[in-house]
Design an enzyme around this catalytic site. Sequence first.
Site, mmCIF file in Angstrom:
data_model
loop_
_atom_site.group_PDB
_atom_site.id
_atom_site.type_symbol
_atom_site.label_atom_id
_atom_site.label_comp_id
_atom_site.label_asym_id
_atom_site.label_seq_id
_atom_site.Cartn_x
_atom_site.Cartn_y
_atom_site.Cartn_z
ATOM 1 N N ASP A 14 0.810 -1.224 0.000
ATOM 2 C CA ASP A 14 0.000 0.000 0.000
ATOM 3 C C ASP A 14 0.837 1.265 0.000
ATOM 4 O O ASP A 14 0.591 2.178 -0.785
ATOM 5 C CB ASP A 14 -0.949 0.010 1.201
ATOM 6 C CG ASP A 14 -1.950 -1.130 1.128
ATOM 7 O OD1 ASP A 14 -2.703 -1.169 0.148
ATOM 8 O OD2 ASP A 14 -1.951 -1.984 2.037
ATOM 9 N N ARG A 95 3.174 5.210 17.074
ATOM 10 C CA ARG A 95 2.815 6.329 16.182
ATOM 11 C C ARG A 95 3.529 7.618 16.556
ATOM 12 O O ARG A 95 4.059 8.292 15.689
ATOM 13 C CB ARG A 95 1.295 6.519 16.119
ATOM 14 C CG ARG A 95 0.513 5.271 15.691
ATOM 15 C CD ARG A 95 1.090 4.583 14.485
ATOM 16 N NE ARG A 95 0.396 3.341 14.164
ATOM 17 C CZ ARG A 95 0.939 2.356 13.446
ATOM 18 N NH1 ARG A 95 2.167 2.465 12.974
ATOM 19 N NH2 ARG A 95 0.256 1.269 13.198
ATOM 20 N N ASP A 124 -5.185 4.805 14.211
ATOM 21 C CA ASP A 124 -3.852 5.251 13.814
ATOM 22 C C ASP A 124 -3.867 6.565 13.032
ATOM 23 O O ASP A 124 -2.982 7.396 13.188
ATOM 24 C CB ASP A 124 -3.136 4.136 13.033
ATOM 25 C CG ASP A 124 -2.742 2.976 13.946
ATOM 26 O OD1 ASP A 124 -2.455 3.238 15.128
ATOM 27 O OD2 ASP A 124 -2.725 1.829 13.484
ATOM 28 N N SER A 175 -4.612 -7.546 8.871
ATOM 29 C CA SER A 175 -3.887 -6.285 8.987
ATOM 30 C C SER A 175 -2.995 -6.413 10.222
ATOM 31 O O SER A 175 -3.487 -6.619 11.330
ATOM 32 C CB SER A 175 -4.875 -5.137 9.146
ATOM 33 O OG SER A 175 -4.182 -3.996 9.590
HETATM 34 N N1 ARG Z 1 -6.298 -1.616 17.607
HETATM 35 C C1 ARG Z 1 -4.936 -1.351 17.911
HETATM 36 C C2 ARG Z 1 -4.739 0.104 18.183
HETATM 37 O O1 ARG Z 1 -5.533 0.894 17.779
HETATM 38 C C3 ARG Z 1 -3.995 -1.878 16.882
HETATM 39 C C4 ARG Z 1 -3.960 -1.188 15.569
HETATM 40 C C5 ARG Z 1 -3.056 -1.905 14.668
HETATM 41 N N2 ARG Z 1 -2.927 -1.318 13.414
HETATM 42 C C6 ARG Z 1 -2.969 -2.041 12.288
HETATM 43 N N3 ARG Z 1 -2.792 -1.415 11.186
HETATM 44 N N4 ARG Z 1 -3.190 -3.315 12.295
HETATM 45 O O2 ARG Z 1 -3.786 0.480 18.803
#
Ligand code: ARG
Length: 401
Positions: A14, A95, A124, A175
């Site tokens: 991506d 992040r 995110d 993911s």
């Molecule tokens: N739900 C978790 C969070 O918001 C994990 C997110 C993981 N991101 C991903 N692109 N799989 O912190």
Amino acid sequence: MTDRIVLAYSGGLDTSVAIGWIGEATGAEVIAVAVDVGQGGESLETIRQRALGCGAVEAYVADAREEFADEYCVPTLKANGLYQGHYPLVSAISRPVIVKHLVKAAREFGASTVAHGCTGKGNDQVRFEVGIQTLGPDLKCIAPVRDLALTRDKAIAFAEEKGLPIETTAKNPYSIDQNVWGRAVETGYLEDIWNGPTKDIYDYTVTPEFPPAADEVIISFERGVPVAVDGVKLSALAVIQELNRRAGAQGVGRIDVVEDRLVGIKSREIYEAPGAMALITAHKHLEDITIEREQARFKATVGQRWSELVYDGQWFSPLKRSLDTFIEDTQQYVTGDIRMTLHGGAAVVTGRRSGTSLYDFNLATYDTGDTFDQSQAKGFIELWGMSSKVASSRDQRVAGQ
Ligand code: ARG
């Protein structure tokens, strides 16, 4: 001068396509930014070359593993940071460190805009953009998947049409986001919340059903920071890596939860965080002997609020900073050793020692050497129960009228 955009680049399909996609949609030059937070996999140099091969005008790569461990994982450990009591904030804390490097790269390369590969449904995107707004208020944000209709099918077609140096056939139904603090897996088969996770989902942990022999480990802390394993001095990064290996081999730290995203959606998540969960358990047990009762009770509340702020993308906020100051103050005496047994999916504490402990053997013992004057307990209990007793007799009086 041509406009420039820095892109948070993972090396995957991506974000590789996003380089050309953003270029075509905006006419800007794209600078790829890849940050190593201990996700493993390919080398930064391989990722750099791919970014350039996909049309990036520059590629900025940073080994942020020690920085991530010291400035993001360790504060999370000090807070015993678990969102909704379960999730050790794996993605949430990566992040902000990526944001720091994105903003740094934007300054270095004179970019006006920061791009990331998140969808419009998750946390995110919020963490990236709130972080960028805070550290670089003049910078704009763009998310090609969300704002420029870059779907998976279009990404594959684009990569094939342009002959980009990236695999388009590898099909992972999940993911996945991972770093040294843990691993998050979502979507696909897991979206049915009655479906149990299959074996192939896990990578940091071995199935705990048939564990190898129990592994006893001693973790040493100084003021809340893990500094040694089995007496061997290590950096925080090395401690986490070592415990990922040893606790992972015992299947410690598997988590299966439905959590509340900031955007209002409940979502199923599978995490594995062997090192993080072993460390949080050890740290909490050391706090139990080194932090005074009222401070400890209040710290649990602060830790919960801290975790919510971090989950909700407020890493750089004033309240988070103030809570950090409180948490840091509580760590003054959190120094000592915790012995734990890692086995069959569990990390169980079996011993603790500290030169700054509040545990007083002579107060606690029921054997000879007892220095506690039990006669004082009677009056204390009388006064402690007084206000409930007064209220209760009022209740009975009113009920009898
Ligand atoms: N739900 C978790 C969070 O918001 C994990 C997110 C993981 N991101 C991903 N692109 N799989 O912190």
